[in-house]
Design an enzyme around this catalytic site. Structure first.
Site, PDB file in Angstrom:
ATOM      1  N   ASP A  73       0.538   6.404  -9.157  1.00 45.08           N
ATOM      2  CA  ASP A  73       0.153   5.603  -7.998  1.00 45.08           C
ATOM      3  C   ASP A  73      -1.171   4.922  -8.276  1.00 45.08           C
ATOM      4  OD1 ASP A  73       0.557   4.970  -5.022  1.00 45.08           O
ATOM      5  OD2 ASP A  73      -1.524   5.659  -5.124  1.00 45.08           O
ATOM      6  N   TYR A  78      -8.188  -0.144  -7.258  1.00 45.38           N
ATOM      7  CA  TYR A  78      -8.642   1.064  -7.968  1.00 45.38           C
ATOM      8  C   TYR A  78      -9.142   0.759  -9.384  1.00 45.38           C
ATOM      9  CZ  TYR A  78      -5.614   3.551  -4.553  1.00 45.38           C
ATOM     10  OH  TYR A  78      -4.985   4.020  -3.422  1.00 45.38           O
TER      11      TYR A  78
HETATM   12  N1  LIG Z   1      -2.799   3.915   0.273  1.00 48.83           N
HETATM   13  C1  LIG Z   1      -4.056   4.244   0.453  1.00 48.83           C
HETATM   14  O1  LIG Z   1      -4.796   3.595   1.214  1.00 48.83           O
HETATM   15  C2  LIG Z   1      -4.615   5.443  -0.256  1.00 48.83           C
HETATM   16  C3  LIG Z   1      -5.819   6.028   0.207  1.00 48.83           C
HETATM   17  C4  LIG Z   1      -6.296   7.141  -0.474  1.00 48.83           C
HETATM   18  C5  LIG Z   1      -5.610   7.661  -1.571  1.00 48.83           C
HETATM   19  N2  LIG Z   1      -4.467   7.055  -2.016  1.00 48.83           N
HETATM   20  C6  LIG Z   1      -3.732   7.565  -3.220  1.00 48.83           C
HETATM   21  O2  LIG Z   1      -3.554   8.968  -3.103  1.00 48.83           O
HETATM   22  C7  LIG Z   1      -4.164   9.630  -4.220  1.00 48.83           C
HETATM   23  C8  LIG Z   1      -4.678  10.999  -3.823  1.00 48.83           C
HETATM   24  O3  LIG Z   1      -5.583  10.928  -2.759  1.00 48.83           O
HETATM   25  P1  LIG Z   1      -7.090  11.391  -2.897  1.00 48.83           P
HETATM   26  O4  LIG Z   1      -7.576  11.136  -4.282  1.00 48.83           O
HETATM   27  O5  LIG Z   1      -7.808  10.809  -1.742  1.00 48.83           O
HETATM   28  O6  LIG Z   1      -7.046  12.964  -2.560  1.00 48.83           O
HETATM   29  P2  LIG Z   1      -6.390  14.305  -3.103  1.00 48.83           P
HETATM   30  O7  LIG Z   1      -5.421  14.078  -4.174  1.00 48.83           O
HETATM   31  O8  LIG Z   1      -5.977  15.051  -1.883  1.00 48.83           O
HETATM   32  O9  LIG Z   1      -7.666  15.054  -3.664  1.00 48.83           O
HETATM   33  C9  LIG Z   1      -8.259  14.723  -4.882  1.00 48.83           C
HETATM   34  C10 LIG Z   1      -9.394  15.727  -5.146  1.00 48.83           C
HETATM   35  O10 LIG Z   1      -8.864  17.040  -5.288  1.00 48.83           O
HETATM   36  C11 LIG Z   1      -9.252  17.619  -6.534  1.00 48.83           C
HETATM   37  N3  LIG Z   1      -8.090  18.394  -6.964  1.00 48.83           N
HETATM   38  C12 LIG Z   1      -6.902  17.929  -7.426  1.00 48.83           C
HETATM   39  N4  LIG Z   1      -6.046  18.940  -7.660  1.00 48.83           N
HETATM   40  C13 LIG Z   1      -6.684  20.075  -7.330  1.00 48.83           C
HETATM   41  C14 LIG Z   1      -6.318  21.440  -7.348  1.00 48.83           C
HETATM   42  N5  LIG Z   1      -5.118  21.835  -7.743  1.00 48.83           N
HETATM   43  N6  LIG Z   1      -7.254  22.356  -6.947  1.00 48.83           N
HETATM   44  C15 LIG Z   1      -8.472  21.963  -6.539  1.00 48.83           C
HETATM   45  N7  LIG Z   1      -8.889  20.676  -6.492  1.00 48.83           N
HETATM   46  C16 LIG Z   1      -7.991  19.734  -6.879  1.00 48.83           C
HETATM   47  C17 LIG Z   1      -9.583  16.439  -7.417  1.00 48.83           C
HETATM   48  O11 LIG Z   1     -10.567  16.757  -8.378  1.00 48.83           O
HETATM   49  P3  LIG Z   1     -10.259  16.660  -9.965  1.00 48.83           P
HETATM   50  O12 LIG Z   1      -9.850  15.269 -10.279  1.00 48.83           O
HETATM   51  O13 LIG Z   1     -11.581  17.019 -10.579  1.00 48.83           O
HETATM   52  O14 LIG Z   1      -9.214  17.681 -10.211  1.00 48.83           O
HETATM   53  C18 LIG Z   1     -10.162  15.443  -6.408  1.00 48.83           C
HETATM   54  O15 LIG Z   1     -11.518  15.739  -6.140  1.00 48.83           O
HETATM   55  C19 LIG Z   1      -5.240   8.640  -4.677  1.00 48.83           C
HETATM   56  O16 LIG Z   1      -5.698   8.899  -5.984  1.00 48.83           O
HETATM   57  C20 LIG Z   1      -4.500   7.330  -4.518  1.00 48.83           C
HETATM   58  O17 LIG Z   1      -3.623   7.155  -5.611  1.00 48.83           O
HETATM   59  C21 LIG Z   1      -3.952   5.970  -1.357  1.00 48.83           C
END
Ligand SMILES: NC(=O)c1ccc[n+]([C@@H]2O[C@H](COP(=O)([O-])OP(=O)(O)OC[C@H]3O[C@@H](n4cnc5c(N)ncnc54)[C@H](OP(=O)(O)O)[C@@H]3O)[C@@H](O)[C@H]2O)c1
Length: 341
Positions: A73, A78
């Protein structure tokens, strides 16, 4: 054994059983989407969107493909499309995957909402990635902006016609929406020539999105859930209120299945028929997050996790809340627009 010892044991066992065959979900247009996607948004700081350094993201995607991730994604904003494309092309040239085995979702940015700009935008993506098409192209927000980030009055239905053009040209195989509310989604269904096949929204234990998910499902639209970990992880360097990794409800369920609380939350997303999009750049967590297809929560466990709901959003761009197409509830004190500097 303490909690951290148990988590470590679970992770060691999973790291040894290498490849995960991720199930696929059929979309309205007949194509299939892998049931988990790797998030690639690296976050935001004072200087804007954080960029990948020394091809870190390319290397994460190379590793991810080796362990079974087939869905990535990204979004134009980004700035990770090029490295994803590079990793995929490398794995194709090594014979590890074929192009049709990999699924790339990307998103149109708000400053390219005029009909003809949509085709220009996807051509820029293809140029950056070195690929001939993307699998899924989403309108990132219903909000159109001018190049200087002032509000544009372009209607998202005009943008949707541009998305239909892109699909007709074969530059995106499937098209959909992100951050549209129910009324906006309904309007695209009513007025568009092609139905959106997917809706990407924030989904985690603090915003379970019951109504929007069931509406999308009733139309056959696949829901992708972003920020799946909610309050379990730090956001913007802050610990927000809500369940943590050591929450007793999550720990009890995790111990029952020999999983971690993070895996339980991702499985809760899957068991609600939503495709989770966890982001990680950490090799161990990459393995942890994909190892969720060998167990299933009971309806009671799903309901227990639903009880964390507080309708809390972490993606809340209140600086756009006076825009006519702002999709979310308004707040009393909007923050200032970080994109405008
Ligand atoms: N459409 C939109 O407007 C929109 C908005 C926000 C996000 N998104 C998409 O959704 C994706 C995910 O959302 P997000 O990045 O906001 O949040 P998320 O995936 O809920 O959280 C990411 C965070 O969690 C940590 N993490 C990941 N796996 C883990 C685990 N198993 N245990 C502990 N910590 C963990 C990561 O650190 P590390 O990397 O250090 O592991 C990072 O700090 C984004 O990357 C993007 O592709 C889309």
């Amino acid at each position: 054994m303490g909690l951290s010892g148990a988590v470590l044991l679970v992770l060691c066992q999973q790291a040894m059983s290498s490849f995960v065959d991720v199930p696929k979900i059929k979309m309205l247009d007949g194509r299939e989407m892998p049931g988990i996607g790797l998030g690639t948004y690296l976050g935001f700081d004072q200087s804007g969107v954080i960029k990948s350094k020394d091809k870190q993201l390319r290397d994460v995607v190379l590793k991810a493909i080796d362990i079974g991730y087939r869905h990535f994604d990204t979004a134009s904003i980004y700035d990770t499309e090029a490295e994803i494309g590079e990793a995929i092309r490398t794995k194709i040239s090594e014979g590890v995957v074929k192009r049709e085995d990999v699924f790339i979702t990307t998103k149109l940015w708000n400053t390219q909402h005029k009909r003809e700009e949509v085709t220009t935008a996807i051509k820029e993506v293809l140029n950056k990635t070195g690929l001939d098409y993307v699998d899924l192209f989403l309108i990132h927000w219903p909000i159109g902006l001018n190049a200087d980030y002032s509000y544009s009055d372009v209607d998202y239905m005009e943008t949707w016609r541009g998305m239909e053009d892109v699909q007709r040209l074969g530059l995106a195989k499937s098209i959909g929406l992100s951050n549209f509310n129910r009324e906006q989604l309904q309007r695209v269904l009513n007025e568009g020539s092609v139905k959106p096949v997917a809706l990407q929204i924030e989904v985690h234990p603090q915003i379970i999105q019951k109504d929007l998910i069931s509406f999308a499902k009733s139309e056959g639209i696949v829901v992708l859930g972003y920020s799946p970990f909610g309050s379990l992880v730090m956001r913007y360097g802050i610990r927000f209120p809500g369940p943590r990794m050591d929450d007793p409800v999550l720990v009890t369920i995790a111990q029952k299945y020999g999983k971690t609380p993070a895996q339980v939350v991702l499985r809760w997303v899957v068991d609600r028929n939503v495709v989770p999009l966890p982001k990680t750049v950490n090799p161990k967590r990459l393995v942890e997050n994909i190892n969720i297809f060998d167990f299933k929560l009971t309806p009671e466990e799903i309901e227990k996790i639903n009880q964390f709901n507080s309708n809390t959003r972490y993606t809340l761009p209140s600086f756009w809340q006076t825009h006519p197409y702002y999709p979310f509830e308004k707040v009393p004190n909007p923050i200032s627009d970080p994109f405008r500097g």
